[in-house]
Scaffold this motif. Sequence first.
Motif, PDB file in Angstrom:
ATOM      1  N   THR A 137      -6.287   3.708   0.108  1.00 36.01           N
ATOM      2  CA  THR A 137      -6.921   3.976  -1.184  1.00 36.01           C
ATOM      3  C   THR A 137      -7.874   5.153  -1.099  1.00 36.01           C
ATOM      4  OG1 THR A 137      -6.755   1.641  -1.796  1.00 36.01           O
ATOM      5  CG2 THR A 137      -8.335   2.982  -3.015  1.00 36.01           C
ATOM      6  N   TRP A 166       5.195   2.816   2.650  1.00 36.46           N
ATOM      7  CA  TRP A 166       6.116   1.724   2.303  1.00 36.46           C
ATOM      8  C   TRP A 166       6.952   1.328   3.516  1.00 36.46           C
ATOM      9  CZ3 TRP A 166       7.116  -1.579  -1.661  1.00 36.46           C
ATOM     10  CH2 TRP A 166       8.381  -2.192  -1.703  1.00 36.46           C
ATOM     11  N   ARG A 219       5.840  -2.254   4.408  1.00 38.01           N
ATOM     12  CA  ARG A 219       6.613  -3.206   3.611  1.00 38.01           C
ATOM     13  C   ARG A 219       8.049  -3.412   4.082  1.00 38.01           C
ATOM     14  NH1 ARG A 219       4.126  -4.432  -1.191  1.00 38.01           N
ATOM     15  NH2 ARG A 219       1.880  -4.179  -0.906  1.00 38.01           N
ATOM     16  N   THR A 255       0.258   4.691  -4.962  1.00 39.69           N
ATOM     17  CA  THR A 255      -0.128   3.675  -3.985  1.00 39.69           C
ATOM     18  C   THR A 255      -0.456   2.357  -4.671  1.00 39.69           C
ATOM     19  OG1 THR A 255      -2.405   4.533  -4.014  1.00 39.69           O
ATOM     20  CG2 THR A 255      -0.956   5.276  -2.226  1.00 39.69           C
ATOM     21  N   THR A 256      -1.113   2.439  -5.827  1.00 40.49           N
ATOM     22  CA  THR A 256      -1.417   1.220  -6.583  1.00 40.49           C
ATOM     23  C   THR A 256      -0.152   0.609  -7.170  1.00 40.49           C
ATOM     24  OG1 THR A 256      -3.604   2.076  -7.161  1.00 40.49           O
ATOM     25  CG2 THR A 256      -2.755   0.265  -8.489  1.00 40.49           C
ATOM     26  N   LEU A 270       2.792   0.193  -3.774  1.00 34.89           N
ATOM     27  CA  LEU A 270       2.333  -0.695  -2.710  1.00 34.89           C
ATOM     28  C   LEU A 270       1.727  -1.972  -3.279  1.00 34.89           C
ATOM     29  CD1 LEU A 270       0.759   1.875  -0.221  1.00 34.89           C
ATOM     30  CD2 LEU A 270       3.059   0.897  -0.222  1.00 34.89           C
ATOM     31  N   GLY A 271       1.158  -1.868  -4.483  1.00 34.54           N
ATOM     32  CA  GLY A 271       0.597  -3.055  -5.108  1.00 34.54           C
ATOM     33  C   GLY A 271       1.600  -3.850  -5.918  1.00 34.54           C
ATOM     34  N   GLY A 272       2.564  -3.171  -6.522  1.00 33.54           N
ATOM     35  CA  GLY A 272       3.517  -3.842  -7.412  1.00 33.54           C
ATOM     36  C   GLY A 272       4.864  -4.139  -6.816  1.00 33.54           C
TER      37      GLY A 272
END
Length: 405
Positions: A38, A224, A228, A351-352, A355-357
């Motif tokens: 972030t 990612w 992930r 990134t939000t 990586l967040g969704g």
Amino acid sequence: MGTTKVLAVAQVANSVGDGAFYVCSALYFTRVVGLSATSVGVALTVAWAVGAVVGVGFGHLADRVGPRRVAIGLAVGTAGALASFLVVRSFWAFVVAACAYTCGQCGLAAARQALLAGLVGPERRTRVRAVLQSVVNGGLAVGAGLGGVALHVDTAAAYLAVFALDAVGFVVAAVVLRGVPEVVAVARTGRLGVLRDRPYALVALLNSVLLLYMPMLSLVVPLWVVERTSAPKWVVGLLFVLNTGAVVVGQVRLARGVTDLRTAARSVRRGGVLLLASCAVFAWSAGVPDRVAVAVLVVAAGIQVVGEMLHGAGSWEIGFGLAPADKQGQYQGFYGTGTAVARTVGPLLLTTLVLGGGVVGWLVLGALFLAAALAMTPAVAWARRAGSAPTGKRIGAAAETTLTS
């Protein structure tokens, strides 16, 4: 050596270092310097915002004093900014160094585009731009391979060597640019007419949305892959090599179909469809075995790069074809803010979002690509109906023919 060859050599000179930098930079600042993903996103957002504003001013300066000398000065300045990354160890130091880097990159891009527009006739600009992109991506592919080696070694020294290599490349580029003639400065006033050209502004905005694939590749995909998926880290370098190698082979071929603003808008539409498809496939790479993840990532990157090339060919024709002949520097600087805006909004947004969704985030990103690509056609039509910019005649007989076709 011909002008096109000199321009190509100048860009290849720094593209090798850039390729390694793009592969390694995100992981270097998160894993070696110790910044969070972030924090890196916020810093790059600030830096590219500053670069977007300053780049237009450097483009206007190129119109007034000549793009060659401005490009040389900014290449040296960008090298200095890259060298400063060697000693960055804190968030605020990173912000300052990143701002210097983005200002140099945005201004240099505007000056180079103005130099190309001044040295190459309107009917050849898109093809020459495609040739340059193809050649430059050869250098990026080599650099990505070197970046992959640095990722494998995974030490601070290896990453710092990449930054030093990129800095040296920009110095070499500055020296090579001395071999092209200067373009006679044509701007006679201090006014930035591009700021009042609303149709061109809309086109540039839509282009910036499509250019979100740049931070997607340089920042989001590496994070990612590492965070992930079960794929090994070296796949990051492989994907970058695949991207740049495909551009080397295919960019000129795909650009042949772009001959005017109509075919340029069509190329952008097709690119948007493929960018959506690539996002869907990238999303599939999570939660599968390592070998399957590698295969899925390669397929996603392959679809993405074709979409990228279709967008690029159309975008170059649109950017040149809607700009006044006597304001190429400021117009290319403004159009080039698409890169800066994408890198400003992109790091934090992507990134939000991704990586967040996760899967949903990838699909939302793909929908943004498609919406911007479809909207480009009416936006270009509006700019064509406008007929001329507030500060001068649109460029070239080719553009005039397009407007009446």
